[in-house]
Design an enzyme around this catalytic site. Structure first.
Site, mmCIF file in Angstrom:
data_model
loop_
_atom_site.group_PDB
_atom_site.id
_atom_site.type_symbol
_atom_site.label_atom_id
_atom_site.label_comp_id
_atom_site.label_asym_id
_atom_site.label_seq_id
_atom_site.Cartn_x
_atom_site.Cartn_y
_atom_site.Cartn_z
ATOM 1 N N LYS A 1 65.407 -24.302 56.562
ATOM 2 C CA LYS A 1 65.629 -23.926 55.325
ATOM 3 C C LYS A 1 67.061 -24.033 54.891
ATOM 4 C CE LYS A 1 63.437 -21.768 51.945
ATOM 5 N NZ LYS A 1 61.917 -22.024 51.863
HETATM 6 P P1 NAD Z 1 61.536 -20.848 40.406
HETATM 7 O O1 NAD Z 1 63.010 -21.029 40.775
HETATM 8 O O2 NAD Z 1 60.776 -21.943 40.004
HETATM 9 O O3 NAD Z 1 60.935 -19.667 39.760
HETATM 10 C C1 NAD Z 1 61.495 -18.452 40.032
HETATM 11 C C2 NAD Z 1 60.875 -17.346 39.067
HETATM 12 O O4 NAD Z 1 61.256 -16.006 39.266
HETATM 13 C C3 NAD Z 1 61.232 -17.594 37.526
HETATM 14 O O5 NAD Z 1 60.360 -17.339 36.803
HETATM 15 C C4 NAD Z 1 62.484 -16.527 37.416
HETATM 16 O O6 NAD Z 1 62.738 -16.188 36.250
HETATM 17 C C5 NAD Z 1 61.687 -15.477 38.352
HETATM 18 N N1 NAD Z 1 62.657 -14.252 38.799
HETATM 19 C C6 NAD Z 1 64.032 -14.638 39.199
HETATM 20 N N2 NAD Z 1 64.473 -13.393 39.377
HETATM 21 C C7 NAD Z 1 63.631 -12.428 39.183
HETATM 22 C C8 NAD Z 1 63.744 -10.941 38.924
HETATM 23 N N3 NAD Z 1 64.931 -10.364 39.335
HETATM 24 N N4 NAD Z 1 62.688 -10.474 38.467
HETATM 25 C C9 NAD Z 1 61.521 -10.992 38.252
HETATM 26 N N5 NAD Z 1 61.540 -12.370 38.231
HETATM 27 C C10 NAD Z 1 62.730 -13.097 38.424
HETATM 28 O O7 NAD Z 1 61.188 -20.484 41.958
HETATM 29 P P2 NAD Z 1 59.678 -20.876 42.786
HETATM 30 O O8 NAD Z 1 59.703 -22.240 43.323
HETATM 31 O O9 NAD Z 1 58.822 -20.682 41.652
HETATM 32 O O10 NAD Z 1 59.740 -20.031 43.907
HETATM 33 C C11 NAD Z 1 59.245 -18.527 43.691
HETATM 34 C C12 NAD Z 1 59.098 -17.854 45.243
HETATM 35 O O11 NAD Z 1 57.969 -18.737 45.982
HETATM 36 C C13 NAD Z 1 60.384 -17.895 45.969
HETATM 37 O O12 NAD Z 1 60.260 -16.965 46.773
HETATM 38 C C14 NAD Z 1 60.089 -19.151 46.963
HETATM 39 O O13 NAD Z 1 60.850 -19.041 48.079
HETATM 40 C C15 NAD Z 1 58.564 -19.318 47.153
HETATM 41 N N6 NAD Z 1 58.217 -20.267 47.420
HETATM 42 C C16 NAD Z 1 58.167 -21.552 46.765
HETATM 43 C C17 NAD Z 1 57.543 -22.672 47.054
HETATM 44 C C18 NAD Z 1 57.545 -23.991 46.095
HETATM 45 O O14 NAD Z 1 56.783 -24.922 46.381
HETATM 46 N N7 NAD Z 1 58.303 -23.881 44.942
HETATM 47 C C19 NAD Z 1 56.792 -22.927 48.194
HETATM 48 C C20 NAD Z 1 56.836 -21.674 48.713
HETATM 49 C C21 NAD Z 1 57.488 -20.496 48.700
#
Ligand code: NAD
Length: 411
Positions: free
Chosen positions: A102
């Site tokens: 990561k």
């Molecule tokens: P992103 O940046 O696209 O979206 C994050 C979302 O969370 C946004 O809607 C943002 O407004 C919201 N957010 C941020 N702070 C917040 C808060 N304090 N309260 C409520 N909402 C809040 O990120 P993502 O890619 O969707 O990732 C989200 C989660 O999923 C993370 O934990 C990431 O590690 C995990 N993840 C993502 C992927 C991927 O393919 N993108 C894969 C595995 C895991």
């Protein structure tokens, strides 16, 4: 609780059940390499800013290391280390030929121009180009990064090493990316939700859902669940949350957010609630899909959903997890629940190495196959061991990593 401590506790619990001795636990836990680099970058106003970038490579016994790159103000070494460890267990539980890594930079991308972000990303790549590569460590998008950053990284890395798009996944489709990568994690959450409720004798139409996060994972999960006729009663992002008891108009909210810089702020067709209230709603299924550490000892007593799918990484703290388990709440753990993204990243890497392009239907079918197989194995293990889905998932993953480590020899 600090992120690494949380991941460590989950590991310890499963390792104990497996009877792993202390030296094997240490071998599986201590990261292979931790890289911290200085990133001096000129801002648009001419000032110089010195940022710190991280790449933690946890384990490569099952293959090249794989894991996202996060741009978020809370990124630090502890968090990156925890997330790298999670990637090792995640790739192992879905049986991809990868290890875990990561990376991240502690910035808020919303406070930087596109030009600044490009300079930051290219400078970071300059600092880590010699430790990443198609058969060493393959980064991908995570919070705060997207296909745009992946294209910059590939371009910068190739200046040193020559053409090889398999160095990174989550690229734009026009740049050797794969169709279906963007939706993959959210779609995976949908596939697994269907398996979970099916095993419990429930149908989507009888299942109300609250979903925290409306970014890449949350918005695609919402779309998929809505199309599958779940009743999504609440969604939220960092600007707040929105509730409608008889179900939200998800297509309308997706459109609204798209036209509002990816935010739900100002959406008027539902009741405005706080993110805390969203987590505590009386729904059948709660899906945290934003940040880690949102369900803790402080709020766990108020969590009412009997089913939780950890779409985000590490959203439930171990002490809260224990309380939920004692109450009979089923938690589908992050290492399985959000593995759809890395699975389709794997398909992208395979395509790049073979110079062969799959169609969207094949990607979706193979994703369904990989996740269904992994879910069935975890469910079976949990039933046989009379343990939580999380412990079962960790046990399967640890067993696989341990076997690969031992087979390679320790000399
Ligand atoms: P992103 O940046 O696209 O979206 C994050 C979302 O969370 C946004 O809607 C943002 O407004 C919201 N957010 C941020 N702070 C917040 C808060 N304090 N309260 C409520 N909402 C809040 O990120 P993502 O890619 O969707 O990732 C989200 C989660 O999923 C993370 O934990 C990431 O590690 C995990 N993840 C993502 C992927 C991927 O393919 N993108 C894969 C595995 C895991």
């Amino acid at each position: 609780m600090k992120a690494y401590e949380a991941v460590r506790l989950y590991f310890d619990h499963a390792a104990e059940r497996l009877g792993l001795d202390h030296s094997m636990q240490q071998l599986l836990l201590v990261p292979k390499r931790e890289v911290q680099v200085q990133i001096p970058v000129e801002m648009d106003d001419g000032t110089l800013k010195t940022l710190i970038g991280f790449r933690v490579q946890h384990d490569d016994s099952r293959g090249p290391m794989k894991g996202g790159l996060r741009y978020h103000p809370e990124v630090d070494l502890d968090e990156v280390r925890a997330l790298a460890t999670l990637m090792t267990w995640k790739t192992a539980v879905v049986d991809l030929p990868y290890g875990g890594a990561k990376g991240g930079i502690g910035i808020d991308p919303r406070h930087h121009s596109v030009k600044e972000l490009e300079r930051i990303t290219r400078k970071f790549t300059d600092q880590i180009h010699d430790v990443i590569g198609p058969d060493r460590d393959i980064p991908a998008p995570d919070m705060g990064t997207s296909s745009r950053e992946m294209a910059w990284i590939r371009n910068q890395w190739e200046k040193y090493h020559g053409f090889n798009p398999a160095v990174i996944t989550g690229k734009p489709v026009e740049h050797y990316g794969i169709e279906g990568r963007e939706e993959a994690t959210g779609r995976g959450v949908g596939i697994l939700a269907y398996k979970l409720i099916g095993h419990l004798g429930r149908k989507p139409t009888q299942t109300s859902v609250a979903l925290q996060g409306f970014g890449n994972v949350g918005s695609h999960a919402a779309k998929f669940l809505h199309e599958s006729e779940y009743k999504i009663v609440a969604v939220g992002d960092h600007t707040g949350a929105y509730f409608r008891r008889d179900g939200l108009d998800i297509p309308q909210m997706l459109k609204y957010s798209l036209g509002n810089k990816g935010m739900l702020q100002g959406y008027r067709e539902a009741e405005h609630i706080t993110n805390q209230e969203l987590l505590e709603l009386d729904v059948d299924l709660l899906i945290p899909a934003a940040l880690g550490g949102v369900i803790t000892k402080a709020n766990v007593e108020r969590i009412r959903a009997p089913l939780i799918i950890e779409a985000a990484n590490a959203p439930v703290d171990p002490d809260a997890d224990e309380i939920l388990a004692a109450r009979g709440v089923r938690v589908l753990p992050d290492i399985l629940a959000n593995a759809g993204g890395v699975t389709v990243s794997y398909f992208e890497w395979v395509q790049n190495l073979q110079y062969y392009k799959w169609g969207l239907n094949r990607v979706r079918q193979e994703l369904d196959h990989v996740l269904t197989r992994a879910f069935d194995a975890v469910w079976h293990q949990a039933t046989a061991e009379k343990c939580s889905l999380r412990t079962a998932a960790y046990m399967i993953a640890i067993k696989r990593v341990k076997a690969a480590t031992e087979l390679a020899g320790m000399g």
